[in-house]
Enzyme design. Structure first.
Site, PDB file in Angstrom:
ATOM      1  N   HIS A 101       0.850  -1.211   0.000  1.00 26.82           N
ATOM      2  CA  HIS A 101       0.000   0.000   0.000  1.00 26.82           C
ATOM      3  C   HIS A 101       0.875   1.248   0.000  1.00 26.82           C
ATOM      4  O   HIS A 101       0.640   2.185  -0.777  1.00 26.82           O
ATOM      5  CB  HIS A 101      -0.902  -0.026   1.232  1.00 26.82           C
ATOM      6  CG  HIS A 101      -1.658   1.248   1.465  1.00 26.82           C
ATOM      7  ND1 HIS A 101      -2.976   1.429   1.094  1.00 26.82           N
ATOM      8  CD2 HIS A 101      -1.281   2.429   2.042  1.00 26.82           C
ATOM      9  CE1 HIS A 101      -3.368   2.635   1.418  1.00 26.82           C
ATOM     10  NE2 HIS A 101      -2.359   3.271   1.997  1.00 26.82           N
ATOM     11  N   GLU A 102       1.883   1.261   0.852  1.00 27.01           N
ATOM     12  CA  GLU A 102       2.749   2.445   0.940  1.00 27.01           C
ATOM     13  C   GLU A 102       3.573   2.623  -0.331  1.00 27.01           C
ATOM     14  O   GLU A 102       3.783   3.751  -0.797  1.00 27.01           O
ATOM     15  CB  GLU A 102       3.664   2.327   2.163  1.00 27.01           C
ATOM     16  CG  GLU A 102       2.926   2.246   3.499  1.00 27.01           C
ATOM     17  CD  GLU A 102       1.947   3.388   3.721  1.00 27.01           C
ATOM     18  OE1 GLU A 102       2.169   4.484   3.151  1.00 27.01           O
ATOM     19  OE2 GLU A 102       0.964   3.195   4.441  1.00 27.01           O
TER      20      GLU A 102
END
Length: 289
Positions: A140-141
């Protein structure tokens, strides 16, 4: 991978429309100020310098404010292995990796571009999640980095910052020239522009979170891992001391899940979508996969 990454047209259209409305709002703002004869050149310069410094030094400022420490491959081999593998899938350079000694399970990414990026996780997050869930959070990051979210939100906030400065500047200026109706109109317009742009930028930020969730699902091929991670992190937030949450609230725009004390207005105007909506979107992606 590229075809899959760009496949969600609905999300792209929503982000495009939000940026379109922001641009229209800013153009109308400039037009009104020009008609009223308000010179905003000094404020444009001031806002430009401030946002450039924020953008250019974002990685250092965020690391300093959170107390994150860069770790080497020898210090955190599992983190480096996961990030290296995901970066190959995402076709981006490997960022620096940092660990934050915090009781709040969370993660964030920062940096003005993929070459200056940093991905950080808290010690509490590493204890809370299994390897698959940790991989989903890191994906996600990394998706934020691939999607250039720091750059997009900095550009989106430029004229909003100018409007904010004008709200403060025109009150001072108007106090010395109360007979000027143009100054009062310009002040009212600046307030409206700042409020509307604030709401639009928050909406854009929420769409970027959906896009990063989707990126995680594509990179890992396991949306269910991110669903479990989001549930674990949000469930753990209720057990974190309120004082710790309040100290972390200033970083909420960066976190995968906001650290809310329950008493903050950020709970009403969040930079992130509700957990339920994010899980619903991930479940749809899982069905397609």
């Amino acid at each position: 991978m590229k075809k899959e990454w760009e496949k969600d047209r609905g999300l792209f259209i929503r982000m495009f429309l939000t940026m379109f409305f922001l641009a229209a709002l800013y153009l109308a703002f400039i037009a009104v100020l020009s008609v009223l004869g308000v010179s905003i050149i000094p404020l444009v310069f001031m806002a430009g310098v401030m946002l450039f410094a924020q953008y250019y030094f974002s990685d250092r400022l965020v690391l300093m404010s959170t107390g994150a420490q860069i770790v080497s491959e020898e210090e955190a081999p599992e983190l480096h292995e996961i990030v290296s593998r995901l970066c190959i899938n995402a076709d981006i350079p490997k960022p620096k990796i940092a660990i934050v000694q915090s009781s709040i399970p969370n993660a964030f990414a920062t940096g003005r571009n993929s070459k200056r990026a940093v991905v950080a996780v808290t010690a509490a997050l590493m204890k809370q999640l299994n390897k698959g869930e940790l991989e989903a959070v890191l994906a996600h990051e990394l998706s934020h980095i691939k999607n250039k979210d720091v750059l997009v939100l900095t550009i989106a906030g430029f004229f909003s910052t100018i409007a904010f400065f004008l709200v403060r500047y025109l009150i001072f200026f108007g106090g010395r020239d109360r007979n000027s109706g143009g100054i009062m109109i310009a002040w009212i317009v600046s307030v409206i522009v700042w409020l509307l742009s604030f709401l639009l930028i928050r909406a854009l930020s929420r769409y970027r979170e959906f896009a990063a969730d989707r990126g995680s699902a594509i990179l890992t091929g396991q949306p269910s891992n991110l669903i479990l991670a989001l549930l674990k992190i949000s469930g753990r937030m209720e057990q974190v001391p309120k004082d710790d949450l309040r100290k972390a609230e200033g970083m909420n725009a960066f976190y995968i899940i906001p650290a809310l004390s329950g008493e903050s207005i950020l709970g009403l105007l969040s930079t992130h979508p509700p957990i339920e909506k994010r899980i619903e979107a991930l479940e749809k992606i899982e069905q397609r996969l």
